[in-house]
Design a protein around this motif. Structure first.
Motif, PDB file in Angstrom:
ATOM      1  N   ALA A 163       0.551  -1.191   0.094  1.00  0.00           N
ATOM      2  CA  ALA A 163      -0.162  -0.228  -0.141  1.00  0.00           C
ATOM      3  C   ALA A 163       0.718   0.918  -0.190  1.00  0.00           C
ATOM      4  CB  ALA A 163      -1.109  -0.330   1.399  1.00  0.00           C
ATOM      5  N   ALA A 164       1.038   2.192  -0.973  1.00  0.00           N
ATOM      6  CA  ALA A 164       1.620   3.527  -0.661  1.00  0.00           C
ATOM      7  C   ALA A 164       0.141   4.761  -0.697  1.00  0.00           C
ATOM      8  CB  ALA A 164       1.861   2.900  -2.533  1.00  0.00           C
ATOM      9  N   GLU A 165       1.407   5.522   0.482  1.00  0.00           N
ATOM     10  CA  GLU A 165       1.015   6.470   0.401  1.00  0.00           C
ATOM     11  C   GLU A 165       1.631   7.644  -0.104  1.00  0.00           C
ATOM     12  OE1 GLU A 165       0.112   7.392   4.694  1.00  0.00           O
ATOM     13  OE2 GLU A 165      -1.345   5.292   4.744  1.00  0.00           O
ATOM     14  N   PHE A 166       0.459   8.704  -0.627  1.00  0.00           N
ATOM     15  CA  PHE A 166       1.717   9.791  -1.093  1.00  0.00           C
ATOM     16  C   PHE A 166       2.028  11.077  -0.620  1.00  0.00           C
ATOM     17  CE2 PHE A 166       0.951   6.231  -4.861  1.00  0.00           C
ATOM     18  CZ  PHE A 166       2.327   6.373  -5.355  1.00  0.00           C
ATOM     19  N   HIS A 167       2.671  11.852  -0.373  1.00  0.00           N
ATOM     20  CA  HIS A 167       2.605  13.448  -0.163  1.00  0.00           C
ATOM     21  C   HIS A 167       3.225  14.245  -0.367  1.00  0.00           C
ATOM     22  CE1 HIS A 167       0.332  11.308   3.259  1.00  0.00           C
ATOM     23  NE2 HIS A 167       1.406  10.448   3.551  1.00  0.00           N
ATOM     24  N   GLY A 168       3.597  15.035  -1.744  1.00  0.00           N
ATOM     25  CA  GLY A 168       4.103  15.413  -2.413  1.00  0.00           C
ATOM     26  C   GLY A 168       5.137  14.812  -2.811  1.00  0.00           C
ATOM     27  N   ASP A 169       6.124  14.683  -2.554  1.00  0.00           N
ATOM     28  CA  ASP A 169       7.393  14.248  -3.516  1.00  0.00           C
ATOM     29  C   ASP A 169       7.724  12.513  -2.160  1.00  0.00           C
ATOM     30  OD1 ASP A 169       7.645  15.643  -6.261  1.00  0.00           O
ATOM     31  OD2 ASP A 169       8.770  17.487  -4.503  1.00  0.00           O
TER      32      ASP A 169
END
Length: 289
Positions: free
Chosen positions: A51-57
């Motif tokens: 599972a991936a969580e994206f926060h900007g870069d």
């Protein structure tokens, strides 16, 4: 033409039509009744989904697999959470594992480099249940779910080179920084989607290689043409070479031999610099078109 021959041909035609109709009904029933699921008795190394969580870069990936293998069937399952900085992503690599003794079939996957010896692989695979083995026929009959395995290179490459004893080829891909970031993001986004909405693996239409090709063509339309080398992925590196995704300064067979990393994988199997070691002597690309 005699009446007997005409009658025989009409009977054969009716049998063919009935056979096609029966097969069509059976396939429709299979599609309607057999549904993909994430709730099965999975093989221990397939129990968790990434599972991936994206926060900007920045992207945090949970359930990055980092198994410790003693043999193909004897291993400790290990899951880790890792954070990746997209601004540090500097290379993408294409891995081809032809299956021993069988021309054509192979497994392919990609791996990403972030500098300072940090790499992570993403491998599109069928999600095996406990004790389950692959059959290409069952792969056409909605018998396997699809999964994206996010894992340490020592896991994905070491398993194949050092324990399965298959030849493993590791190629730097020629591409732009923007496209490698787009590929990494797209594959992690697809992994998230499969956790919410499972899909079936298909031997022809949804495999390790066809999914990679789909991602590439979504980013750069028609970059990878339709080819039998996608369906027979042992030749996928030759296709990538022909269309300029791999370094083309050497003749293909010479380039291929230079990128077989089994000897280095064995030498660095237990060393902390495994990923750096298997690239010793390789060009470290991800530049170009």
């Amino acid at each position: 033409m005699s009446d007997d021959r005409r009658g025989s041909e009409r009977r054969l035609g009716r049998v063919a039509l009935v056979t096609v109709a029966v097969l069509a009904v059976a396939w429709l029933a299979l599609v309607l009744l057999v549904r993909p699921s994430n709730d099965r008795d999975w093989s221990p190394d397939m129990v968790r989904l990434p599972a991936a969580e994206f926060h900007g870069d920045s992207v945090t990936v949970t359930n990055v697999r980092n198994n410790l293998y003693r043999s193909v069937d004897d291993f400790d399952v290990r899951w880790e959470d890792r954070r990746y900085d997209l601004q540090r992503l500097e290379s993408v690599w294409f891995v081809v594992e032809p299956f021993s003794g069988v021309p054509g079939p192979a497994h392919t996957f990609v791996t990403f480099g972030f500098g300072d010896g940090e790499f992570v692989g993403i491998s599109v695979e069928l999600r095996r249940e406990r004790g389950e083995h692959f059959s290409p026929i069952k792969g056409l009959l909605r018998q396997y779910e699809l999964t994206y395995v996010v894992a340490d290179e020592r896991d994905l490459i070491g398993l194949r080179a050092n324990h399965r004893r298959d030849s493993v080829y590791l190629y730097p891909v020629r591409t732009t920084t923007e496209r490698m970031r787009a590929l990494f993001t797209a594959m992690l986004t697809r992994a998230n989607a499969l956790a919410a909405h499972p899909e079936f693996y298909n031997t022809l239409t949804s495999t390790c290689t066809t999914n990679i090709v789909s991602h590439i063509n979504d980013i750069a339309p028609r970059r990878v043409p339709l080819s039998y080398k996608v369906l027979l992925p042992a030749f996928a590196d030759e296709l990538a070479y022909d269309i300029g995704l791999l370094d083309s300064e050497l003749p293909f067979e010479q380039m291929r031999a230079a990128h077989r990393i089994n000897q280095a994988a064995a030498e660095f199997a237990d060393r902390p610099d495994f990923s750096v070691g298997i690239r010793r002597g390789l060009a470290g690309g991800s530049t170009g078109g």
